[in-house]
Write an enzyme that holds these catalytic residues in place. Sequence first.
Site, PDB file in Angstrom:
ATOM      1  N   GLY A 128      -0.991  -1.804   6.604  1.00  0.00           N
ATOM      2  CA  GLY A 128      -0.961  -3.034   7.383  1.00  0.00           C
ATOM      3  C   GLY A 128      -2.301  -3.734   7.301  1.00  0.00           C
ATOM      4  O   GLY A 128      -3.079  -3.481   6.374  1.00  0.00           O
ATOM      5  N   THR A 150       0.860  -1.190   0.000  1.00  0.00           N
ATOM      6  CA  THR A 150       0.000   0.000   0.000  1.00  0.00           C
ATOM      7  C   THR A 150       0.894   1.238   0.000  1.00  0.00           C
ATOM      8  O   THR A 150       2.017   1.179   0.510  1.00  0.00           O
ATOM      9  CB  THR A 150      -0.866  -0.026   1.278  1.00  0.00           C
ATOM     10  OG1 THR A 150      -1.806  -1.074   1.144  1.00  0.00           O
ATOM     11  CG2 THR A 150      -1.584   1.287   1.522  1.00  0.00           C
ATOM     12  N   ARG A 183     -14.864  -6.456   0.126  1.00  0.00           N
ATOM     13  CA  ARG A 183     -14.178  -6.124   1.386  1.00  0.00           C
ATOM     14  C   ARG A 183     -13.544  -4.725   1.286  1.00  0.00           C
ATOM     15  O   ARG A 183     -12.901  -4.396   0.299  1.00  0.00           O
ATOM     16  CB  ARG A 183     -13.093  -7.172   1.665  1.00  0.00           C
ATOM     17  CG  ARG A 183     -12.249  -6.886   2.926  1.00  0.00           C
ATOM     18  CD  ARG A 183     -10.972  -6.149   2.600  1.00  0.00           C
ATOM     19  NE  ARG A 183     -10.067  -6.051   3.750  1.00  0.00           N
ATOM     20  CZ  ARG A 183      -8.977  -5.291   3.766  1.00  0.00           C
ATOM     21  NH1 ARG A 183      -8.649  -4.578   2.709  1.00  0.00           N
ATOM     22  NH2 ARG A 183      -8.202  -5.247   4.827  1.00  0.00           N
TER      23      ARG A 183
HETATM   24  N1  ASP Z   1      -4.177  -1.497   4.914  1.00  0.00           N
HETATM   25  C1  ASP Z   1      -4.454  -2.108   3.642  1.00  0.00           C
HETATM   26  C2  ASP Z   1      -5.761  -2.847   3.711  1.00  0.00           C
HETATM   27  O1  ASP Z   1      -5.998  -3.518   4.690  1.00  0.00           O
HETATM   28  C3  ASP Z   1      -3.392  -3.036   3.200  1.00  0.00           C
HETATM   29  C4  ASP Z   1      -1.991  -2.539   3.366  1.00  0.00           C
HETATM   30  O2  ASP Z   1      -1.742  -1.523   3.951  1.00  0.00           O
HETATM   31  O3  ASP Z   1      -1.082  -3.189   2.878  1.00  0.00           O
HETATM   32  O4  ASP Z   1      -6.506  -2.798   2.766  1.00  0.00           O
END
Ligand code: ASP
Length: 321
Positions: free
Chosen positions: A242, A190, A218
């Site tokens: 995360g 991300t 989702r």
């Molecule tokens: N936070 C993002 C999500 O859960 C994924 C990520 O940050 O890698 O969609």
Amino acid sequence: MKITIKIYSAVFLILSLFFFQPGVFAQNKYTIVIHGGAGYIPPDMPKEIKEAYLNSLTKALNIGKKILEEGGSSLDAVEQVIRYFEDDSLFNAGKGAVFTSAGTHELDASIMVGKDLTTGAVAGVKTIKHPISLARLVMEKTPHVLFAGEGADKLGERFGVDIVDNKYFDTYKRFKQWKKKHKEFDVKGTVGCVAIDKDGNITAGTSTGGLTDKWEGRVGDSPLINAGTYADNNTCGVSGTGTGELFIRNTIAYNVSALMKFKNYTLKQAAEEVIFKYLPEGSGGIIAVDKDGNYQLVFNTSSMLRGVANSDGVFEVKIWK
Ligand code: ASP
């Protein structure tokens, strides 16, 4: 002679009124922080891949730094940095978005301006090439804050943003990850950016393809203000990366600001509290900048692709601790 002295005194008085106002000195400064996801990257990863990530982080940081250096707004800097990441298939945002369980791509993004707490976000878009720019349009051109699914894609068409087929987001790397053949390299990818400009305005933004193999529909923390993104000129700006479900349940981004506002925490104390006390180990990280230009890049995973630059000459990109 007397008149000249009077003119000098008047000029001195005006200049001192300008320069000695609280905060005016700080106004010629800027800070920008970026992230490209937290997770696990083996320290012995191939040199070319490591270089590719570091180069890309450097390019992104330079885009934002230049805008801020020239007196541009943190809003423009954050949008342009994230657009760059969205075009780079190394990251899980835009072009490099991960696959859902249905083998498609659903993208999320949000942006927030700390000056007046205005914000815009999109969730689950399938055809928007640059979700961060649509999030900005939601903020600037609609009376709403968050658009999701088909309605958000339609809004993009109405605003004339770049539209692509969902297949545009297919990349071999993400396909391999989806098929679980690439588990050893688990950085989620991300992207996020937070900046304070020379006028003292803070902006934060985040963009993602979400989690690999997520169920259709989702939505994670990235398009949710307070969870994945937050900005308030009185405290700080935050972008997270995360496991989104944990960031949502613990209101991570807003809590950094709240700890500063209500408990007088420093940015460092607040960032460390949410990452090390509210979240379990291995769940992610945040980047943050406060109203004085201090910055924090904190994570409880083994690595977080990240970078920082400011008007004091700091310029750094890193992967591991
Ligand atoms: N936070 C993002 C999500 O859960 C994924 C990520 O940050 O890698 O969609």
